[in-house]
Scaffold this active site. Structure first.
Site, PDB file in Angstrom:
ATOM      1  N   CYS A  46     -75.707 -11.145  42.206  1.00  0.00           N
ATOM      2  CA  CYS A  46     -76.075 -10.980  43.626  1.00  0.00           C
ATOM      3  C   CYS A  46     -76.724 -12.246  44.173  1.00  0.00           C
ATOM      4  CB  CYS A  46     -77.055  -9.828  43.802  1.00  0.00           C
ATOM      5  SG  CYS A  46     -76.407  -8.252  43.288  1.00  0.00           S
TER       6      CYS A  46
HETATM    7  C1  BEZ Z   1     -75.849  -8.864  39.078  1.00  0.00           C
HETATM    8  O1  BEZ Z   1     -75.939  -8.917  40.304  1.00  0.00           O
HETATM    9  O2  BEZ Z   1     -75.968  -9.849  38.393  1.00  0.00           O
HETATM   10  C2  BEZ Z   1     -75.526  -7.568  38.397  1.00  0.00           C
HETATM   11  C3  BEZ Z   1     -76.017  -6.387  38.912  1.00  0.00           C
HETATM   12  C4  BEZ Z   1     -75.740  -5.204  38.258  1.00  0.00           C
HETATM   13  C5  BEZ Z   1     -74.985  -5.215  37.107  1.00  0.00           C
HETATM   14  C6  BEZ Z   1     -74.471  -6.415  36.613  1.00  0.00           C
HETATM   15  C7  BEZ Z   1     -74.762  -7.597  37.257  1.00  0.00           C
END
Ligand code: BEZ
Length: 212
Positions: A46
Site C-alpha cells: 500500500c
Molecule cells: C501490503 O500492502 O503490503 C499488504 C497488505 C496486506 C497483505 C499483504 C500485503
C-alpha cells in the site's frame, strides 16, 4: 446489499478523511474519479501504491480525474502513515484517504471479501464518470500492487469513448489506431472520422486516434 455493476450510480457517502469530512459526489463535482481501497495503513505494498498515485497526480489532473483512497484505519493513523509515504516514496500525498473505521463505505462498495480477509478491504478500484456512473470495477488481491499506468490507460480509453465515440483495441496505447464504435455505420464513420476509416471487416473498422 446489492452488488454494484457497471452503469450503476456510485453510491454517495460522507466520511472522514485525511483532508477532513468528504462527501463523494460533492468532492468529485464535474470530475472523473477513482475510488480505491487498501487493506491497511503501514503496510508495504500500500505504501508503494499511494506513493505512485501521488507521483501520477499531474497525469490524473490532465485528465480531470480525482483520486480517493480508502482504508479501514482512522484519520490519525492515515496522517502518521502519510508522513512515512512521503519520506519513503519521495513524494507528497496529494489526495484524500478515507478513514472507513465503521466500514460504511467498504460495505456500500463491497470492498471486504470475507474469505480473503474478514475485516480488511481488498484492493478494489472504481472509476466514476462525471455523471457519477461506475465505468470500471477491478478487484486485486492484497498481495498485488496495482498498475497505475493501466488505470491511466483505461481513463484515456473511457474518455475517447465518451468524447469521440471510439473504442480501444487490445493492448491499445496512446497514439495507436482505435476502433470505430459498432453503433456507427461505415458511411457515417467516414464523415465523422476525417483522418480516414479502414474497413477490415464490416464490423471491424479502424481509425487514427481522433484527439491527437
Ligand atoms: C501490503 O500492502 O503490503 C499488504 C497488505 C496486506 C497483505 C499483504 C500485503
Amino acid at each position: 446489499m446489492a452488488t454494484l455493476r457497471l452503469g450503476d450510480t456510485a453510491p454517495n457517502f460522507t466520511a472522514q478523511s485525511s483532508i477532513g469530512e468528504l462527501n463523494l459526489h460533492e468532492y468529485l463535482g464535474d470530475s472523473w474519479g477513482i475510488l480505491f481501497s487498501h487493506p491497511a495503513d503501514f503496510t508495504p505494498v500500500c505504501t508503494t501504491e499511494l506513493g505512485t498515485t501521488a507521483k501520477y497526480k499531474p497525469e490524473f489532473d490532465k485528465r480531470n480525474v480525482k483520486m480517493i483512497a480508502l482504508s479501514v484505519d482512522g484519520v490519525q493513523s492515515h496522517k502518521e502513515w502519510i508522513k512515512d509515504i512521503n519520506e519513503t516514496q519521495q513524494t507528497e500525498v496529494n489526495f484524500p484517504i478515507i478513514a472507513d473505521e465503521d466500514r460504511n463505505v467498504s460495505t456500500l462498495y463491497d470492498m471486504i471479501h470475507p474469505k480473503a480477509d474478514n475485516s480488511l478491504t481488498v484492493r478494489s478500484v472504481f472509476i466514476i464518470a462525471p455523471d457519477k456512473t461506475i465505468k470500471l470495477i477491478l478487484t486485486y488481491p492484497a498481495s498485488t500492487g496495482r498498475n497505475f499506468k493501466e488505470l491511466l490507460r483505461v481513463i484515456d480509453s473511457l474518455q475517447l469513448t465518451a468524447y469521440h465515440k471510439v473504442a480501444t483495441p487490445a493492448n491499445w496505447e496512446q497514439g495507436d489506431d482505435v476502433v470505430v464504435s459498432p453503433a456507427i455505420a461505415t458511411e457515417d464513420a467516414k464523415k465523422i472520422f476525417t483522418k480516414g476509416v479502414t474497413e477490415i471487416k464490416p464490423y471491424l473498422r479502424m481509425t487514427p486516434q481522433p484527439n491527437l
